[in-house]
Design a protein around this motif. Structure first.
Motif, mmCIF file in Angstrom:
data_model
loop_
_atom_site.group_PDB
_atom_site.id
_atom_site.type_symbol
_atom_site.label_atom_id
_atom_site.label_comp_id
_atom_site.label_asym_id
_atom_site.label_seq_id
_atom_site.Cartn_x
_atom_site.Cartn_y
_atom_site.Cartn_z
ATOM 1 N N SER A 1 9.250 2.713 3.818
ATOM 2 C CA SER A 1 9.362 4.147 3.483
ATOM 3 C C SER A 1 8.965 4.450 2.040
ATOM 4 O O SER A 1 9.344 3.735 1.107
ATOM 5 N N HIS A 2 8.214 5.533 1.902
ATOM 6 C CA HIS A 2 7.898 6.075 0.564
ATOM 7 C C HIS A 2 8.621 7.426 0.413
ATOM 8 O O HIS A 2 8.234 8.257 -0.393
ATOM 9 N N GLY A 3 9.675 7.611 1.227
ATOM 10 C CA GLY A 3 10.377 8.896 1.238
ATOM 11 C C GLY A 3 9.583 9.941 1.999
ATOM 12 O O GLY A 3 8.515 9.669 2.535
ATOM 13 N N ALA B 1 10.054 4.112 -4.316
ATOM 14 C CA ALA B 1 10.239 5.468 -4.835
ATOM 15 C C ALA B 1 8.895 6.067 -5.245
ATOM 16 O O ALA B 1 8.030 5.362 -5.767
ATOM 17 N N PRO B 2 8.710 7.374 -4.997
ATOM 18 C CA PRO B 2 7.516 8.054 -5.487
ATOM 19 C C PRO B 2 7.381 7.845 -6.997
ATOM 20 O O PRO B 2 8.354 8.028 -7.738
ATOM 21 N N ALA B 3 6.194 7.428 -7.414
ATOM 22 C CA ALA B 3 5.903 7.228 -8.842
ATOM 23 C C ALA B 3 6.963 6.364 -9.540
ATOM 24 O O ALA B 3 7.308 6.607 -10.691
ATOM 25 N N PHE B 4 7.475 5.351 -8.813
ATOM 26 C CA PHE B 4 8.426 4.373 -9.401
ATOM 27 C C PHE B 4 9.586 5.079 -10.100
ATOM 28 O O PHE B 4 10.039 4.666 -11.182
ATOM 29 N N VAL C 1 0.861 -1.177 0.000
ATOM 30 C CA VAL C 1 0.000 0.000 0.000
ATOM 31 C C VAL C 1 0.901 1.231 0.000
ATOM 32 O O VAL C 1 1.771 1.353 0.864
ATOM 33 N N ASP C 2 0.723 2.111 -0.955
ATOM 34 C CA ASP C 2 1.453 3.380 -0.906
ATOM 35 C C ASP C 2 0.645 4.314 -0.005
ATOM 36 O O ASP C 2 -0.402 4.827 -0.403
ATOM 37 N N PHE C 3 1.137 4.468 1.213
ATOM 38 C CA PHE C 3 0.427 5.146 2.306
ATOM 39 C C PHE C 3 0.644 6.657 2.126
ATOM 40 O O PHE C 3 1.591 7.230 2.642
ATOM 41 N N GLN D 1 -0.803 15.232 -3.194
ATOM 42 C CA GLN D 1 0.658 15.400 -3.234
ATOM 43 C C GLN D 1 1.266 14.485 -4.283
ATOM 44 O O GLN D 1 2.305 14.778 -4.863
ATOM 45 N N ALA D 2 0.608 13.329 -4.516
ATOM 46 C CA ALA D 2 1.153 12.367 -5.467
ATOM 47 C C ALA D 2 0.779 12.723 -6.901
ATOM 48 O O ALA D 2 1.510 12.399 -7.823
ATOM 49 N N HIS D 3 -0.358 13.388 -7.085
ATOM 50 C CA HIS D 3 -0.837 13.565 -8.459
ATOM 51 C C HIS D 3 -0.990 15.003 -8.924
ATOM 52 O O HIS D 3 -1.112 15.256 -10.115
ATOM 53 N N GLY E 1 9.008 13.599 0.895
ATOM 54 C CA GLY E 1 8.248 14.670 0.251
ATOM 55 C C GLY E 1 7.615 14.363 -1.089
ATOM 56 O O GLY E 1 7.075 15.247 -1.733
ATOM 57 N N HIS E 2 7.661 13.093 -1.512
ATOM 58 C CA HIS E 2 7.110 12.673 -2.804
ATOM 59 C C HIS E 2 7.725 13.426 -3.987
ATOM 60 O O HIS E 2 7.048 13.722 -4.982
ATOM 61 N N ARG E 3 9.024 13.727 -3.875
ATOM 62 C CA ARG E 3 9.746 14.275 -5.031
ATOM 63 C C ARG E 3 10.278 13.096 -5.841
ATOM 64 O O ARG E 3 10.775 12.125 -5.262
HETATM 65 ZN ZN ZN Z 1 3.316 7.815 -4.119
#
Ligand code: ZN
Length: 281
Positions: free
Chosen positions: A73-75, A113-116, A7-9, A14-16, A77-79
């Protein structure tokens, strides 16, 4: 055969839309909905938590941890990784690690990683992840997309060549010699369950684990419309694409949860025995 459920929590905007948009309280209900669903099927998953969300809702991270799921972790700041320098990437990781340690008492083993966004231009990220204590990454999509993907990357878990890190690539189906993404997110909304089902069976029959991924907001069917009504500027095309068929994902997840065996990624990769599989599916 155990498959990884991930699950990308994170919160949606912020993601899109823009990583600087505020975290909305909808993430709380959405994550709880996921927890209830997983509890119903007695399945534990890996939650790749975005630092910014944990900053606003620390108790929500604790709640997921206490429910027995893996916090990874998904990092922060979603950069996108390839938009950062290695130094910025490391700083973003450290902030996320410190938060997870503070909230759960343990260091995360895994990273997504954010957005792979680990692509050919950001392969320097692997050694940085290993150096920061990560044991695995699930960030490389072996497909060709404008913003992500390494089409010739391996399709199943493998060890990075230049560092002590395992990569669990996002699962694909092979169709006419090409890798097709079918096991998560927008792709899982787009294709009927039979497509996901066939992909998981094919991968498992080859003796390999698959990974399924989704986002808590995908279960929130009315979110985009509600945010627009609240005055958030969201373009019509984005609103259409990103809310399309959200109503279908829960049914597909239920079908998969009922038919296949899932566990946190660290358990599937045998990096940790902490998580006990209790599903009988
Ligand atoms: Zn994400």
């Amino acid at each position: 055969m155990l498959n990884a459920l991930t699950v990308d929590f994170e919160d949606w905007m912020q993601a899109h839309i823009d990583p600087d948009r505020p975290i909305t309280p909808r993430v709380v209900d959405n994550v709880r909905r996921v927890l209830a669903l997983l509890d119903e099927y007695q399945v534990k998953a890996t939650f790749f938590v975005l630092g910014k969300v944990g900053d606003v809702y620390p108790d929500l991270v604790r709640e997921v941890d206490r429910a027995g799921h893996e916090i990874a972790s998904h990092g922060w700041g979603h950069r996108l990784v390839w938009q950062q320098t290695p130094e910025q990437f490391r700083a973003d990781l450290r902030r996320s690690i410190e938060q997870i340690v503070a909230l759960t008492g343990h260091r995360p083993l895994g990273y997504r990683a954010p957005a792979f966004s680990i692509t050919k231009r950001s392969l320097w990220a692997g050694p940085v992840l290993a150096d920061e204590g990560f044991r695995y990454s699930s960030s490389i999509f072996p497909i060709r997309k404008r913003r992500y993907g390494i089409p010739e990357a391996p399709r199943f878990p493998y060890r990075w060549e230049d560092c002590d890190l395992v990569e669990f690539p996002l699962t694909t189906a092979r169709v006419f010699g090409r890798n097709i993404p079918v096991c998560g997110g927008g792709y899982m909304r787009l294709f009927p369950y039979a497509v996901l089902r066939r992909a998981l069976h094919t991968v498992n029959r080859a003796g390999q684990p698959a990974v399924v991924y989704f986002h808590p907001y995908e279960l929130d069917v009315s979110e985009v419309r509600v945010l627009q009504n609240q005055g958030y500027p969201i373009g019509r095309r984005v609103a259409f694409m990103k809310s399309l068929w959200r109503s279908r994902i829960e049914g597909r997840l239920r079908a998969a949860l009922g038919e296949f065996q899932f566990a946190p990624m660290a358990q599937v990769l045998e990096l940790s025995r902490k998580w006990q599989l209790s599903a009988t599916a």
